[in-house]
Design a protein around this motif. Sequence first.
Motif, PDB file in Angstrom:
ATOM      1  N   LYS A  26       4.527  -7.869   1.300  1.00  0.00           N
ATOM      2  CA  LYS A  26       5.540  -6.912   0.771  1.00  0.00           C
ATOM      3  C   LYS A  26       5.332  -5.612   1.515  1.00  0.00           C
ATOM      4  O   LYS A  26       4.275  -5.057   1.736  1.00  0.00           O
ATOM      5  CB  LYS A  26       5.101  -6.520  -0.713  1.00  0.00           C
ATOM      6  N   ASN A 214      13.534   4.233  -0.364  1.00  0.00           N
ATOM      7  CA  ASN A 214      13.895   3.010  -1.121  1.00  0.00           C
ATOM      8  C   ASN A 214      13.181   1.935  -0.415  1.00  0.00           C
ATOM      9  O   ASN A 214      13.330   1.954   0.988  1.00  0.00           O
ATOM     10  CB  ASN A 214      15.168   2.941  -1.205  1.00  0.00           C
ATOM     11  N   SER A 215      12.736   1.065  -1.113  1.00  0.00           N
ATOM     12  CA  SER A 215      11.917  -0.050  -0.636  1.00  0.00           C
ATOM     13  C   SER A 215      11.128   0.356   0.728  1.00  0.00           C
ATOM     14  O   SER A 215      11.012  -0.316   1.890  1.00  0.00           O
ATOM     15  CB  SER A 215      12.937  -1.330  -0.063  1.00  0.00           C
TER      16      SER A 215
END
Length: 287
Positions: A26, A214-215
């Motif tokens: 991730k 974001n992300s």
Amino acid sequence: MIQVFLLKKENKMIKVDNLSKRFGNKIALEDISFDIKEGEIFGFLGPSGAGKTTTINILTGQLSQDSGKAYILNKESNQLLPSDFLNIGIMSDTVGFYGKMTVYKNLQFFAKYHNVSLDKLDILLKELELFEDKDKKAEKLSTGMKQRMLLIRSILHHPKILFLDEPTSGLDPALSNKVHDILLNLKNEGTTIFLTTHDMSEATKICDRISLLNSGHILEYGSPQEIIDKYSQQDKAVIRFKNGDSIMVSQAEAARYLGGSDVASVHTLENTLEDIFIKISEDSKNV
């Protein structure tokens, strides 16, 4: 040493260069860069899981990055000493409290450690409407009350740099406004504030500059108004009529509708930060 000299010269309290962090497969942060000047409120905006808390943990030396550099108080964040934290305030989920102790005992312990008068503690407790609950055990507090207790702890010693992770989460609008007033006063007194939030209206109200995250990626960076102006339909206006109809025209054309007996309102089109964030987040998925 050259980087540290430049930070001092440019009056930057925080600087991040090409920072990246992964947890397994991730991506938490991907090559992000920004800087924060002394006495600035800097907003790090994004949804849960965007990488906001990870950034705070790296900047405060609680977590190591995979690559890139993070500087705070004129040194790399992984070289912070215990004495440096006398100049840093942190409000986040990673900063705990003694649940079996009362609100007052928790904060009194911290005040004594920093040689802060108990009078100042009482003032903050009253300002944030926690004085009447000061004898409650911390573990019995509601989410909003815990937020206020942790906020008081983070600002009690008037730090040079303040890290706030979602400081108004769980607070009603009136208390949120009180928190905003406190932060703006701290800014005016020279405190540098790094603020994470998913509340775009809060960022528009109090932040000097922001990053939209974001992300793990920074999508936009600048002052709230600069970003709003960049994405606003600057030459458009909406005319709303009393019968409920509306039309969109150029701003030049809108002038001829002003004062019309059948016109209810005339206003220019300006996106909110929330509108902009949703748009650029969707656009980034399609790249």
